[in-house]
Design an enzyme around this catalytic site. Structure first.
Site, short mmCIF file in Angstrom:
data_model
loop_
_atom_site.label_atom_id
_atom_site.label_comp_id
_atom_site.label_asym_id
_atom_site.label_seq_id
_atom_site.Cartn_x
_atom_site.Cartn_y
_atom_site.Cartn_z
N LYS A 46 38.47 92.66 9.89
CA LYS A 46 39.73 91.87 9.83
C LYS A 46 39.09 90.48 9.28
CE LYS A 46 38.89 90.81 14.88
NZ LYS A 46 39.21 91.35 16.22
N TYR A 267 33.22 57.67 9.79
CA TYR A 267 34.56 57.23 10.34
C TYR A 267 34.45 56.85 11.84
CZ TYR A 267 37.11 59.32 6.56
OH TYR A 267 37.92 59.64 5.34
#
Ligand SMILES: *Cc1c(COP(=O)(O)O)cnc(C)c1O
Length: 382
Positions: A46, A267
């Site tokens: 998956k 940042y």
């Protein structure tokens, strides 16, 4: 990722290289099969085989002897079907959405039936087609996620006509704590699974995920569903990971600089340098699966030297402190190790405050992918 240039150029201009060792994958599959001692080993592929590439991974597992492949959604099964020979079986773990029955039946995909409504719809589809359709029947043994409840299972067993047309190939359930061998919920779920199985005599169980394989033969059922262990993740918490690494990730340096004491990095100016510092900015960030939680906590490696992630992780880049390296070691285009011999997948997951599953499935599509065959491990020096 880049398709209109040669592989060599695509590699050179890439932000990083995700190397998937297909032979290590095959060895992990064989190791699990050995541990299962005669019980069949399927494979959970998956989420694009946990981010590694289902179209590359599943055929290798098929060639290693795997015939049972599990995905989460019907769409994943339909996409993977052409990559596998006709005798491969594809199962949809998340169940059968109303209206998907004919598509599922036409493609020969085996649904996991998780609710009475799904049983009814699949049985009706089989009867309309005048032939048996295979299915896996899932029970909720204590995870409260998917599958029939005890009452629903009893009602179904008491009225076998409701299953007419459906060939139940496995009885399934999923362990919630298989990675914690000492958790008592494991034994509780096994006992519950046996009670469910007694309602449908003669149908083999499909029970163990990676962790379940390591809980012992009681948990093995007739078909196991390993995922993470195939891809080199640890099947259980603890210091020793019995699986072989499959994934390596190296990310490219895009700039280096030297900053004085007191420089703000990244940042928010979240990191301020204590002294003169040499920095490298590398070309992957949280959009490439390197979580913001790694900021100030994680590291990359060069020649075995740990280089701490400095300041916040950006979307497309990360700044690392390379002061511990001899000057000139890294230049633009150099590669640094993010996952590899010095830092395992589990190490990265731990630094990010998450699990290996989330790291792998988040890696994304921007890295250049090298699918390699390393032949046998420890082949010697020849
Ligand atoms: C994802 C999944 C697996 C595989 O689990 P791993 O821990 O990766 O081995 C098995 N069964 C079900 C139902 C799953 O959702």
């Amino acid at each position: 990722m880049v398709e209109d240039v040669s592989p060599a150029v695509a590699r050179q201009i890439s932000c990083g290289i995700l190397t998937v060792d297909l032979d290590a994958l095959a060895r992990n599959y064989r190791a699990l099969r050995e541990r299962l001692a005669g019980v069949a080993a399927g494979a959970v592929v998956k989420a694009d085989a946990y981010g590694l590439g289902a179209e590359q991974v599943a055929p290798v597992l098929y060639d290693t002897g795997c015939r049972d492949f599990f995905v989460a959604h019907l769409g994943e099964a339909l996409a993977l079907r052409p990559a596998l020979d006709d005798d491969a079986r594809l199962y949809v773990l998340n169940g059968l959405l109303p209206g998907a029955e004919n598509l599922c039946a036409d493609a020969g995909i085996v649904p996991v039936l998780n609710a009475p409504e799904q049983v009814a719809n699949w049985a009706a589809t089989a009867r309309a087609r005048g032939r048996e359709l295979p299915a896996v029947l899932q029970f909720d043994t204590g995870m409260s996620r998917l599958g029939l409840s005890g009452g629903e299972a009893q009602a179904l067993a008491a009225d076998p006509a409701r299953l007419a047309g459906v060939r139940v190939v496995y009885l399934m359930s999923h362990l919630a704590c298989a990675d914690e061998p000492d958790n008592p919920q494991n034994a509780d779920q096994l006992a519950a699974m046996r009670r469910f199985a007694a309602l449908f005599p003669g149908v083999p169980p499909c029970f163990a995920n990676s962790g379940g394989i390591f809980l012992g033969a009681d948990y093995h059922g007739a078909l196991a569903r390993p995922g993470i262990a195939l891809y080199g993740g640890a099947p259980a918490a603890g210091d020793v990971n019995p699986m072989e690494p499959v994934v390596r990730l190296d990310v490219r340096v895009i700039q280096t600089r030297t900053v004085p004491a007191g420089a703000r990095v990244g940042y928010g100016g979240a990191h301020v340098t204590a002294g003169e510092t040499r920095l490298a900015t590398i070309a992957a960030g949280y959009a490439d699966g390197l979580s913001r939680h790694l900021g100030g906590r994680g590291a990359v490696y060069v020649d075995g030297v740990r280089l701490p992630i400095t300041g916040r992780v950006s979307m497309d880049s990360i700044t690392v402190d390379i002061s511990a390296l001899p000057p000139g070691t890294l230049t633009t285009g150099s590669l640094v190790e993010v996952i590899g011999p010095h830092q395992t997948l589990e190490d990265v997951a731990e630094a990010a405050g998450t699990i290996a599953y989330e790291i792998l499935t988040a890696l994304g599509w921007r890295y250049h992918r090298d699918y390699v065959r390393t032949a046998e491990k420890n082949r010697g020096t020849a």
